[in-house]
Scaffold this motif. Structure first.
Motif, PDB file in Angstrom:
ATOM      1  N   GLN A   2      -6.339 -24.190  57.657  1.00 63.13           N
ATOM      2  CA  GLN A   2      -5.696 -23.897  58.930  1.00 63.13           C
ATOM      3  C   GLN A   2      -5.965 -25.037  59.917  1.00 63.13           C
ATOM      4  O   GLN A   2      -7.093 -25.485  60.049  1.00 63.13           O
ATOM      5  N   THR A   3      -4.912 -25.506  60.583  1.00 57.68           N
ATOM      6  CA  THR A   3      -5.141 -26.572  61.559  1.00 57.68           C
ATOM      7  C   THR A   3      -5.815 -25.990  62.794  1.00 57.68           C
ATOM      8  O   THR A   3      -5.646 -24.822  63.128  1.00 57.68           O
ATOM      9  N   LYS A   4      -6.561 -26.839  63.445  1.00 60.26           N
ATOM     10  CA  LYS A   4      -7.301 -26.397  64.618  1.00 60.26           C
ATOM     11  C   LYS A   4      -6.608 -26.863  65.886  1.00 60.26           C
ATOM     12  O   LYS A   4      -5.995 -27.923  65.910  1.00 60.26           O
ATOM     13  N   PRO A 103      -9.178 -22.695  64.904  1.00 59.81           N
ATOM     14  CA  PRO A 103      -7.867 -22.169  64.518  1.00 59.81           C
ATOM     15  C   PRO A 103      -7.333 -21.288  65.648  1.00 59.81           C
ATOM     16  O   PRO A 103      -8.117 -20.623  66.342  1.00 59.81           O
ATOM     17  N   ASP A 105      -6.030 -18.447  65.933  1.00 61.28           N
ATOM     18  CA  ASP A 105      -6.402 -17.031  65.972  1.00 61.28           C
ATOM     19  C   ASP A 105      -7.896 -16.814  66.205  1.00 61.28           C
ATOM     20  O   ASP A 105      -8.353 -15.672  66.273  1.00 61.28           O
TER      21      ASP A 105
END
Length: 128
Positions: A2-4, A103, A105
């Motif tokens: 997941q990209t940050k 991330p 979320d």
């Protein structure tokens, strides 16, 4: 992976920049509020939480101003976390500005963790 995303928060800390800097830029200072233990070997810092070690590369620092690290385990080269001391020119109010990556979320959870840690810092330096 997941990209940050970059996020920032700023918290007022009523203490001198010189005092705060000792807590953000030295292993002993960081170990008193940010991690269970912190060791430094030149520009490599080892942070320990609950027996788990994570290493970070010191990217830059400026006396009484800021410190910036990059987690070595983080595959995204452009990520870092920075703790910057800000002084309001008009009010002389001192605050800590945090820049970090997470991330999307997990940003709110990450901000809450920083706020808890800064609360510990403020208690240590008597700036509650």
């Amino acid at each position: 992976m997941q990209t940050k995303e970059k996020y920032q928060l700023e918290v007022t800390v009523n203490a001198s920049p010189q005092l705060i800097y000792q807590y953000i830029a030295t292993p002993a200072g960081l170990a008193s509020w940010y991690a269970d233990d912190v060791r430094a070997n030149e520009d490599t810092y080892t942070f320990v939480w609950n027996g788990i070690e994570e290493t970070a590369q010191l990217l830059r620092q400026k006396l009484d101003d800021h410190i910036r690290f990059h987690w070595k385990e983080d595959e995204e080269a452009a990520t870092y976390f920075e703790i910057r001391i800000r002084v309001n020119d008009l009010t002389q109010e001192v605050s800590l500005a945090i820049t970090d990556f997470a991330p999307s979320d997990e940003i709110e959870e990450a901000k809450q963790l920083w706020l808890m840690q800064i609360t510990d810092l403020k208690a240590k330096i008597g700036a509650v």
